[in-house]
Design a protein around this motif. Structure first.
Motif, PDB file in Angstrom:
ATOM      1  N   SER A  23       0.811  -1.227   0.000  1.00  0.00           N
ATOM      2  CA  SER A  23       0.000   0.000   0.000  1.00  0.00           C
ATOM      3  C   SER A  23       0.843   1.276   0.000  1.00  0.00           C
ATOM      4  O   SER A  23       0.295   2.377   0.009  1.00  0.00           O
ATOM      5  N   LEU A  24       2.173   1.125  -0.014  1.00  0.00           N
ATOM      6  CA  LEU A  24       3.040   2.309   0.047  1.00  0.00           C
ATOM      7  C   LEU A  24       2.793   3.235  -1.140  1.00  0.00           C
ATOM      8  O   LEU A  24       2.817   2.797  -2.291  1.00  0.00           O
ATOM      9  N   PRO A  25       2.587   4.530  -0.904  1.00  0.00           N
ATOM     10  CA  PRO A  25       2.367   5.467  -2.006  1.00  0.00           C
ATOM     11  C   PRO A  25       3.684   5.828  -2.687  1.00  0.00           C
ATOM     12  O   PRO A  25       4.750   5.794  -2.054  1.00  0.00           O
ATOM     13  N   PRO A  26       3.650   6.188  -3.964  1.00  0.00           N
ATOM     14  CA  PRO A  26       4.863   6.625  -4.659  1.00  0.00           C
ATOM     15  C   PRO A  26       5.513   7.823  -3.979  1.00  0.00           C
ATOM     16  O   PRO A  26       6.717   8.043  -4.142  1.00  0.00           O
ATOM     17  N   ALA A  27       4.748   8.597  -3.206  1.00  0.00           N
ATOM     18  CA  ALA A  27       5.307   9.748  -2.498  1.00  0.00           C
ATOM     19  C   ALA A  27       6.428   9.329  -1.555  1.00  0.00           C
ATOM     20  O   ALA A  27       7.336  10.114  -1.269  1.00  0.00           O
ATOM     21  N   ILE A  28       6.380   8.074  -1.097  1.00  0.00           N
ATOM     22  CA  ILE A  28       7.430   7.564  -0.219  1.00  0.00           C
ATOM     23  C   ILE A  28       8.400   6.675  -0.982  1.00  0.00           C
ATOM     24  O   ILE A  28       9.621   6.830  -0.866  1.00  0.00           O
ATOM     25  N   LEU A  29       7.877   5.784  -1.780  1.00  0.00           N
ATOM     26  CA  LEU A  29       8.751   4.886  -2.538  1.00  0.00           C
ATOM     27  C   LEU A  29       8.021   4.382  -3.771  1.00  0.00           C
ATOM     28  O   LEU A  29       6.910   3.856  -3.676  1.00  0.00           O
ATOM     29  N   ASP A  30       8.650   4.569  -4.911  1.00  0.00           N
ATOM     30  CA  ASP A  30       8.129   4.012  -6.155  1.00  0.00           C
ATOM     31  C   ASP A  30       8.923   2.746  -6.466  1.00  0.00           C
ATOM     32  O   ASP A  30      10.157   2.736  -6.372  1.00  0.00           O
ATOM     33  N   ARG A  31       8.219   1.687  -6.804  1.00  0.00           N
ATOM     34  CA  ARG A  31       8.890   0.405  -7.058  1.00  0.00           C
ATOM     35  C   ARG A  31       9.983   0.510  -8.110  1.00  0.00           C
ATOM     36  O   ARG A  31      10.968  -0.237  -8.068  1.00  0.00           O
ATOM     37  N   ILE A  32       9.834   1.436  -9.019  1.00  0.00           N
ATOM     38  CA  ILE A  32      10.816   1.575 -10.088  1.00  0.00           C
ATOM     39  C   ILE A  32      12.167   2.041  -9.561  1.00  0.00           C
ATOM     40  O   ILE A  32      13.191   1.905 -10.218  1.00  0.00           O
ATOM     41  N   GLU A  33      12.168   2.569  -8.337  1.00  0.00           N
ATOM     42  CA  GLU A  33      13.410   3.061  -7.732  1.00  0.00           C
ATOM     43  C   GLU A  33      14.254   1.925  -7.143  1.00  0.00           C
ATOM     44  O   GLU A  33      15.420   2.122  -6.828  1.00  0.00           O
ATOM     45  N   VAL A  34      13.657   0.736  -6.963  1.00  0.00           N
ATOM     46  CA  VAL A  34      14.338  -0.353  -6.277  1.00  0.00           C
ATOM     47  C   VAL A  34      14.709  -1.442  -7.271  1.00  0.00           C
ATOM     48  O   VAL A  34      13.844  -1.985  -7.971  1.00  0.00           O
ATOM     49  N   GLN A  35      15.975  -1.737  -7.323  1.00  0.00           N
ATOM     50  CA  GLN A  35      16.440  -2.793  -8.213  1.00  0.00           C
ATOM     51  C   GLN A  35      16.138  -4.155  -7.595  1.00  0.00           C
ATOM     52  O   GLN A  35      16.318  -4.365  -6.401  1.00  0.00           O
ATOM     53  N   GLY A  36      15.670  -5.062  -8.411  1.00  0.00           N
ATOM     54  CA  GLY A  36      15.372  -6.419  -7.941  1.00  0.00           C
ATOM     55  C   GLY A  36      15.828  -7.443  -8.960  1.00  0.00           C
ATOM     56  O   GLY A  36      16.639  -7.151  -9.847  1.00  0.00           O
ATOM     57  N   GLY A  37      15.296  -8.641  -8.833  1.00  0.00           N
ATOM     58  CA  GLY A  37      15.648  -9.708  -9.775  1.00  0.00           C
ATOM     59  C   GLY A  37      14.838  -9.601 -11.051  1.00  0.00           C
ATOM     60  O   GLY A  37      14.309  -8.535 -11.412  1.00  0.00           O
ATOM     61  N   TRP A  38      14.720 -10.714 -11.743  1.00  0.00           N
ATOM     62  CA  TRP A  38      13.994 -10.750 -13.013  1.00  0.00           C
ATOM     63  C   TRP A  38      12.546 -10.309 -12.849  1.00  0.00           C
ATOM     64  O   TRP A  38      11.959  -9.705 -13.745  1.00  0.00           O
ATOM     65  N   PHE A  39      11.971 -10.626 -11.703  1.00  0.00           N
ATOM     66  CA  PHE A  39      10.566 -10.325 -11.473  1.00  0.00           C
ATOM     67  C   PHE A  39      10.356  -9.069 -10.621  1.00  0.00           C
ATOM     68  O   PHE A  39       9.293  -8.851 -10.067  1.00  0.00           O
ATOM     69  N   GLY A  40      11.412  -8.255 -10.549  1.00  0.00           N
ATOM     70  CA  GLY A  40      11.304  -7.021  -9.785  1.00  0.00           C
ATOM     71  C   GLY A  40      11.660  -7.229  -8.324  1.00  0.00           C
ATOM     72  O   GLY A  40      11.938  -8.349  -7.881  1.00  0.00           O
ATOM     73  N   PRO A  41      11.664  -6.180  -7.536  1.00  0.00           N
ATOM     74  CA  PRO A  41      12.043  -6.283  -6.122  1.00  0.00           C
ATOM     75  C   PRO A  41      11.007  -7.058  -5.312  1.00  0.00           C
ATOM     76  O   PRO A  41       9.798  -6.967  -5.565  1.00  0.00           O
ATOM     77  N   ASN A  42      11.490  -7.837  -4.350  1.00  0.00           N
ATOM     78  CA  ASN A  42      10.565  -8.550  -3.477  1.00  0.00           C
ATOM     79  C   ASN A  42      10.215  -7.673  -2.268  1.00  0.00           C
ATOM     80  O   ASN A  42      10.720  -6.560  -2.112  1.00  0.00           O
ATOM     81  N   HIS A  43       9.354  -8.187  -1.396  1.00  0.00           N
ATOM     82  CA  HIS A  43       8.875  -7.389  -0.274  1.00  0.00           C
ATOM     83  C   HIS A  43       9.999  -6.980   0.673  1.00  0.00           C
ATOM     84  O   HIS A  43      10.003  -5.860   1.197  1.00  0.00           O
ATOM     85  N   ASP A  44      10.929  -7.872   0.911  1.00  0.00           N
ATOM     86  CA  ASP A  44      12.031  -7.544   1.814  1.00  0.00           C
ATOM     87  C   ASP A  44      12.897  -6.430   1.240  1.00  0.00           C
ATOM     88  O   ASP A  44      13.355  -5.539   1.973  1.00  0.00           O
TER      89      ASP A  44
END
Length: 400
Positions: free
Chosen positions: A303-324
């Protein structure tokens, strides 16, 4: 000029005592009685006394509150040692773009603050480009042009030329108010990372307009515009704070933030929203949330809003960043996010307190330009003194 006020570089002991025992409170640039809301002191940046210094126009956001952070040294230097004077004044270390008093928010300061915001938006553009969003910066040029028009206009000698330039500048500021109000509402709907930048720009537009009226000694119109601005900005700030508190505000009390964010700081955020709340009430409201965030943080992350963190800012694996990975990135950012909340509330409070200055000079029967020139008549300015205190002979009751 014989006025029923005292101007001093020393924080009066009775005021300090009132702040300590809770009978007085600082709200922006004023100290007032908690119950009656009567004004007992105005705070002013003492460097405004030096005509060679254009307020704090050369300073960035992070420097604005250093004037207040240094108040303990100031009090020591004049022989009135007050332990913990920064906490007595309840001054946040978070920066505010507004000075302590409309009298030191001249057009040069407004122009500098505008440049600071514009530069921050340019930095944010890199992230927004990744999600195919662009910021329209063209209206900042129009706003700046209005500020320059006002600066040039008010150095003219003929009153008709001053008034003409002021009215032209006011038209640009009115346009800026409409534009940035709409921009803010749009960014709030998207919960974006640039909401605060538009709120701050909108605040500057209202101040610039009101300052024009003050230069023309149109006090009543200036008060009316501050009243209108206060309603709009407070509403927008409230919506912004709601977003930044996230779906589970108890996260700010997570053990990981021990020594950084405590219940007292969180309670102050809630007390701005609802003055009836105390620390215990805030804790009780968050008691269940504390266990919820400790048990499972996945729902909060989702539920985190982009105002705090946008998923695109976090590098992850092939399927994107996980919850941790997202949690780690968010937790690294939350202390800074909390300071932004404190900063925007402080800015809101300072904006609201500007209105009391204008009401005061009208009630005291002096001009705005006489108010600008206030300074201690016999008291020399101590080395390192950054604040000046304007104290009415009797607490001043002003219209709400």
């Amino acid at each position: 000029m014989n006025l029923p006020i005292q101007v001093t570089f020393a924080l009066p002991s009775l005021v300090a005592k009132g702040l300590q025992d809770g009978t007085l409170e600082r709200v922006g640039g004023v100290i007032r009685d908690v119950i009656s809301k009567k004004i007992v002191t105005w705070l002013r940046d003492s460097n405004s006394l030096d005509p060679s210094v254009i307020s704090v126009a050369s300073e960035g956001f992070s420097d604005v509150n250093k004037r207040l952070d240094g108040v303990e040294n100031q009090i020591d230097s004049i022989g009135q040692t007050l332990q913990g004077s920064q906490s007595i004044l309840q001054v946040s270390t978070a920066a505010s773009i507004l000075n302590l008093g409309v009298s030191v928010m001249g057009f040069a300061v407004i122009a500098q603050r505008l440049n600071e915001i514009e530069n921050q938006l340019k930095q944010a553009q890199e992230l927004l480009n990744k999600i195919n969003r662009k910021i329209d910066m063209s209206f900042y040029a129009n706003f700046r042009a209005g500020v320059e028009l006002a600066i040039n206009g008010f150095i003219m000698t003929k009153i008709e030329n001053r008034r003409s330039s002021a009215l032209q500048a006011i038209n640009r500021f009115l346009e800026a108010e409409h534009i940035y109000k709409d921009y803010t509402v749009n960014e709030l709907s998207q919960k974006s990372q640039i909401i605060d930048k538009y709120i701050l720009t909108l605040s500057l537009a209202y101040i610039a307009e009101a300052r024009c009226y003050l230069e023309l000694e149109e006090h009543e119109t200036a008060i009316r515009r501050f009243q209108e601005g206060t309603k709009v900005i407070s509403l927008l700030v409230n919506q912004y704070i709601e977003i930044m508190l996230t779906s589970n505000p108890a996260v700010y009390l997570h053990p990981e933030f021990q020594g950084q964010i405590d219940l007292k700081r969180l309670a102050k955020i809630y007390q701005w929203i609802n003055s009836d709340l105390d620390e215990n009430a805030v804790f009780e409201n968050q008691r269940k949330n504390l266990f919820k965030i400790a048990k499972d943080h996945t729902q909060w992350i989702d539920s985190l809003p982009p105002a705090i963190l946008d998923r695109i800012e976090v590098q992850g694996g092939w399927f994107g960043p996980n919850h941790d990975e997202l949690k780690q990135a968010a937790f690294q950012r939350l202390p800074q996010v909390f300071e932004v909340m404190e900063s925007i509330i402080e800015t809101n409070n300072r904006f609201e307190s500007y209105q009391t200055e204008i009401q005061a000079i009208s009630q005291l029967g002096i001009s705005f330009h006489e108010w600008l020139q206030l300074k201690p008549s016999t008291e020399p300015k101590p080395e390192g003194a950054e604040l000046m205190f304007i104290i009415p002979s009797q607490p001043l009751e002003l219209p709400g």
